[in-house]
Write an enzyme that holds these catalytic residues in place. Structure first.
Site, PDB file in Angstrom:
ATOM      1  N   HIS A  59       1.671   4.827  -2.634  1.00  0.00           N
ATOM      2  CA  HIS A  59       1.897   6.046  -2.246  1.00  0.00           C
ATOM      3  C   HIS A  59       3.580   6.459  -2.668  1.00  0.00           C
ATOM      4  O   HIS A  59       3.727   7.411  -4.314  1.00  0.00           O
ATOM      5  CB  HIS A  59       1.450   6.532  -0.925  1.00  0.00           C
ATOM      6  CG  HIS A  59       0.336   6.106  -0.468  1.00  0.00           C
ATOM      7  ND1 HIS A  59      -0.472   7.107  -0.483  1.00  0.00           N
ATOM      8  CD2 HIS A  59      -0.371   5.359   0.379  1.00  0.00           C
ATOM      9  CE1 HIS A  59      -2.088   7.009   0.051  1.00  0.00           C
ATOM     10  NE2 HIS A  59      -1.558   5.584   0.839  1.00  0.00           N
TER      11      HIS A  59
ATOM     12  N   HIS B 140       0.921  -0.321   0.504  1.00  0.00           N
ATOM     13  CA  HIS B 140      -0.055   0.122  -0.008  1.00  0.00           C
ATOM     14  C   HIS B 140       0.668   0.760  -0.077  1.00  0.00           C
ATOM     15  O   HIS B 140       0.400   2.182  -1.042  1.00  0.00           O
ATOM     16  CB  HIS B 140      -0.763  -0.059   1.609  1.00  0.00           C
ATOM     17  CG  HIS B 140      -2.049   0.997   1.630  1.00  0.00           C
ATOM     18  ND1 HIS B 140      -3.138   0.819   0.645  1.00  0.00           N
ATOM     19  CD2 HIS B 140      -2.061   2.373   2.262  1.00  0.00           C
ATOM     20  CE1 HIS B 140      -3.957   2.506   1.438  1.00  0.00           C
ATOM     21  NE2 HIS B 140      -2.496   2.858   1.621  1.00  0.00           N
ATOM     22  N   GLU B 141       1.967   1.231   0.970  1.00  0.00           N
ATOM     23  CA  GLU B 141       2.831   2.829   0.946  1.00  0.00           C
ATOM     24  C   GLU B 141       3.769   2.746  -0.549  1.00  0.00           C
ATOM     25  O   GLU B 141       4.311   3.833  -0.358  1.00  0.00           O
ATOM     26  CB  GLU B 141       3.345   2.611   2.660  1.00  0.00           C
ATOM     27  CG  GLU B 141       2.891   2.062   4.170  1.00  0.00           C
ATOM     28  CD  GLU B 141       1.636   3.494   3.994  1.00  0.00           C
ATOM     29  OE1 GLU B 141       1.816   4.594   2.699  1.00  0.00           O
ATOM     30  OE2 GLU B 141       1.249   3.331   3.901  1.00  0.00           O
TER      31      GLU B 141
ATOM     32  N   GLU C 201      -4.631   8.383  -2.306  1.00  0.00           N
ATOM     33  CA  GLU C 201      -4.990   7.336  -2.221  1.00  0.00           C
ATOM     34  C   GLU C 201      -5.170   6.377  -3.694  1.00  0.00           C
ATOM     35  O   GLU C 201      -5.032   4.999  -3.125  1.00  0.00           O
ATOM     36  CB  GLU C 201      -6.244   7.070  -1.399  1.00  0.00           C
ATOM     37  CG  GLU C 201      -6.996   5.844  -0.603  1.00  0.00           C
ATOM     38  CD  GLU C 201      -5.655   5.513   1.112  1.00  0.00           C
ATOM     39  OE1 GLU C 201      -4.621   6.266   0.958  1.00  0.00           O
ATOM     40  OE2 GLU C 201      -5.873   4.630   1.220  1.00  0.00           O
TER      41      GLU C 201
END
Lengths: 501, 501
Positions: free
Chosen positions: B266, B262-263, B292
């Site tokens: 980003h 997930h990160e 997001e």
């Protein structure tokens, strides 16, 4: 009240310096290479801002008014005013164009040096260093004019407030007269009782764990600090969060460890700065020589002593049970004490032992004084370097620039007046430790059991908690009962290396 | 030229923001607890400085003059001017006394919340949150007045520039109409084909190594970033040096890993910000929903797909060969795909799966709009929370504040208008991924072999390299050919969870 305004102003500056310290630590210990350019720009912007705040005309106005209010101030506040003023005077003494020109020349020269040193290329480096020296002479002249000091002393004063050639030169002359003979006799003595080398492979993680355990044992506060890894070991961060670093070599069990102990000495000084003034100039560590005295007191006076060898030996044996030669023999107190005090004249300052180290400094002090005074030109450095190395350490560096006059970053980076603080630190460490031993009768056996609480209490009372309340010479006199001299240091060396009491 | 002066000014601000980002990362990932107070003060000083520079009257003057020079500017420069202006308008719209009062109330409330939440103590917390809401209503009114928006939209616009309730509410209504049935049918379907749980002990170091290997495989640039550990995972640092964090649980093999993925989504957005404008407002990531969308595109669209399960399963088996049940069975593609898409309604937003997550957001969006509009008072939140949880997820939270309306830090910290960006991000991710799949016919098999180069090229062209050149709605339209809607997201959910094409 103008004094209050100054305090508030410098509290804000301390907060900006906090960010500088942490981002600089990160650059050395954490940052991936690709972040370097942006980081350099960010830090340059911050440093410019800090300089502007420190040298702001507002500070000058507040200072003038606060000096008229001195009667209402206590001794800490008056000392704070003195420290603010000396910083302000230095920050405003050199014309900004000259500051900028010198910074540019230093940066160019340091960058070139990183490439040219490994190539032993003195010819290409010489013009860059010449320009650095030319501008440092101008900086020194501007500072000297404002401070009423000689040019070299005006530079020295930036690292060692109150440090003066007239005081240092005779002390260094005493060392330089005594050391060659002391070194020769030590070499002879050690040849008769050689140490068994600590050969083998020492895994990084075991080295790190032992280092952390010793830091804890010796009083590093991990609620307010950390240990990490960087290419060049240093002590950074802020008093509330001190960041020390080391680097590991799996073929050398002691280099990282002693580096950690050295930086722990710096760190404890920082961690014990006076809480009430921690964000004021008066709450800073007193000077470079005092700072170095704290690292050397821990590394040289305490941790290379026979008493500490007794404490350390079984711990090394436990951490590295597989060492060739057998852990019990190699890590005996006797052998470890010999290894920790082995003396060998060498070309490189940063690798020098306690006994030969001051020779490296005496040489550099002599050369840099002559350079700033205009009595020596850059092109003539190698010849003087060679003859002094021969005189002091019996080694010739003719044609070897890489391990001769190009070995240190200081001159390429424009840092003149910095070198003497290392040996002033060693002398101060010996004199403080002598005084502490007098005050603490059981200190030797406490060290043998790894207990520094008594010593730390003494150092806290006489050094750490004092910040910049006194100037360096007064601090040394107040802590030890005498002005800084070579006596304690030379006695220590004769006792440790020749067994003379 | 005033535009150039603005660029220079914001370049300097970017350098200060760099220090904020690194020191904030350090605070979460490195700092020992004892450094906290000094760090908080240092960061507060820096943030005040950045705010003062951003809202300085000089910026207003340069802006006015630069707007008159627009004819000489290219499209990036005009967009930069638009971004500078919107930041300036927001920064100057709220009276400084109100900014300060709100910051103080938020800080008090957040600190109290950290203690009161674990005690389920809504009664004590209620007055603090009431004060936060009262002040946020005032902030919203001041912003609304200046921006010509409704009060809630004026807050939302701070996180999601251009985001409007009139657009979002109908989209969320579509989700809230469709999801309960979709969830029920998925639960029923998954009950017929349950996954084997990934039980066992998974050593941190093996988890970390697998995370690092996947980051590398999926395009994280380690020359410009790092992975570390912190209590709350986040993506921080600067585009040239992106710092992501995770936290490890040795009893859960997937939570840290999916957090890392997930990160990484980003991080890749940050690492690919347009180089020429990286230190200008126009070079920032477009909005919270776009950010997001990049983390969810990687985590949800790519990494929880059956294709990626095919890539990941053998790597998990290799990293954890000793898993109970046998690595080949437990880490089969089929079982891993089931585990990665398991759906279960629960109380906690941050632990929610892809399908139930939007329900948590719809609920919060409804409540915070009513709060800011003055149509709901703080004391009435728990009742509405309970009835909406029952309607959307079939769960009652009566009497359970800790895992009900006190579960998130956002409201205690005064962040209103932030929640909808999570689900806007999920919708945007689905719509972008749908467009990318159309443009890249072999994308499915590329993902099955861990090759995201084609997808990254597409995202770079349509999103990452665009910075803030376009406003969010235009960027989505330009990248996908349609305005943001629920179609792609609902199709994706129906395909993944019900097998409907």
């Amino acid at each position: 009240m103008s004094y209050r305004a100054l305090e508030e102003h410098f509290r804000r500056i301390a907060r900006l310096e906090h960010l500088d310290a942490i981002a600089s630590w990160d650059e050395a210990a954490m940052m991936p290479a690709g972040g370097g350019e942006a980081r350099a720009e960010a830090l340059a912007t911050l440093k410019t801002l800090i300089h502007a705040e420190t040298s702001s005309p507002k500070v000058g106005e507040w200072l003038a008014r606060a000096e008229a209010e001195q009667g209402q101030l206590d001794s800490w506040q008056r000392a704070n005013l003195r420290e603010v003023k000396s910083g302000y005077v230095r920050a405003t003494a050199v014309p900004p164009e000259l500051v900028e020109a010198a910074a540019l020349a230093n940066s160019k020269s340091e960058q070139a040096w990183r490439k040219l040193r490994p190539q032993n290329d003195w010819q290409s480096f010489q013009p860059l260093l010449t320009e650095v020296v030319r501008l440092q002479r101008e900086v020194a002249a501007a500072l000297a004019d404002r401070l009423g000091l000689g040019p070299y002393d005006a530079l020295l004063d930036g690292y060692e407030p109150g440090g003066r050639t007239a005081h240092i030169a005779p002390l260094f002359a005493e060392l330089s007269a005594a050391l060659p003979d002391l070194i020769a006799r030590t070499m002879e003595r050690q040849a008769r009782a050689p140490a068994v080398s600590l050969a083998g492979t020492f895994p990084v993680e075991a080295q790190r764990q032992l280092g952390l355990a010793l830091m804890k044992q010796l009083g590093f506060d991990f609620e307010h600090g950390r240990l990490d890894t960087s290419h060049h070991p240093f002590c950074g961060g802020v008093p509330q969060d001190v960041r020390i670093t080391t680097r590991y070599d799996e073929s050398d069990v002691l280099s990282a460890l002693l580096g950690v102990l050295h930086e722990t000495g710096h760190a404890k000084y920082e961690q014990h700065r006076p809480a009430a003034y921690v964000d004021q100039p008066v709450g800073r560590a007193r000077s470079m020589s005092l700072h170095e005295s704290q690292s050397l007191l821990l590394e040289m006076q305490v941790c290379r002593s026979r008493e500490f060898a007794q404490f350390l030996a079984p711990r090394l044996a436990q951490s590295f049970p597989e060492v060739p030669g057998g852990a019990e023999a190699v890590f005996s107190t006797e052998n470890l004490a010999r290894v920790l005090t082995r003396v060998r004249p060498d070309y490189i300052r940063v690798e020098a032992d306690e006994l030969t180290y001051p020779c490296h400094i005496v040489l550099r002090f002599e050369i840099e004084r002559a350079l700033i005074a205009g009595k020596l030109e850059v092109k003539d450095i190698p010849e003087l370097w060679d003859s002094e190395m021969q005189r002091l350490l019996g080694l010739s560096t003719a044609g070897d620039y890489e391990d001769g006059c190009m070995q240190d970053v200081h001159w390429p980076a424009g840092l003149f007046g910095y070198f003497p603080t290392y040996t002033l630190g060693a002398m101060t460490a010996a004199q403080l430790f002598q005084a502490a031993r007098r005050a603490l009768p059981g200190l030797g056996s406490a060290i043998a059991s790894g207990d520094l609480s008594g010593l730390d209490g003494w150092l806290d009372e006489h050094v750490w908690s004092q910040g910049c309340l006194l100037e360096t010479p007064e601090l040394v006199r107040s802590a030890t009962g005498a002005p800084l001299g070579t006596g304690a240091f030379l006695s220590h060396l004769r006792r440790r290396y020749l067994g003379e009491d």
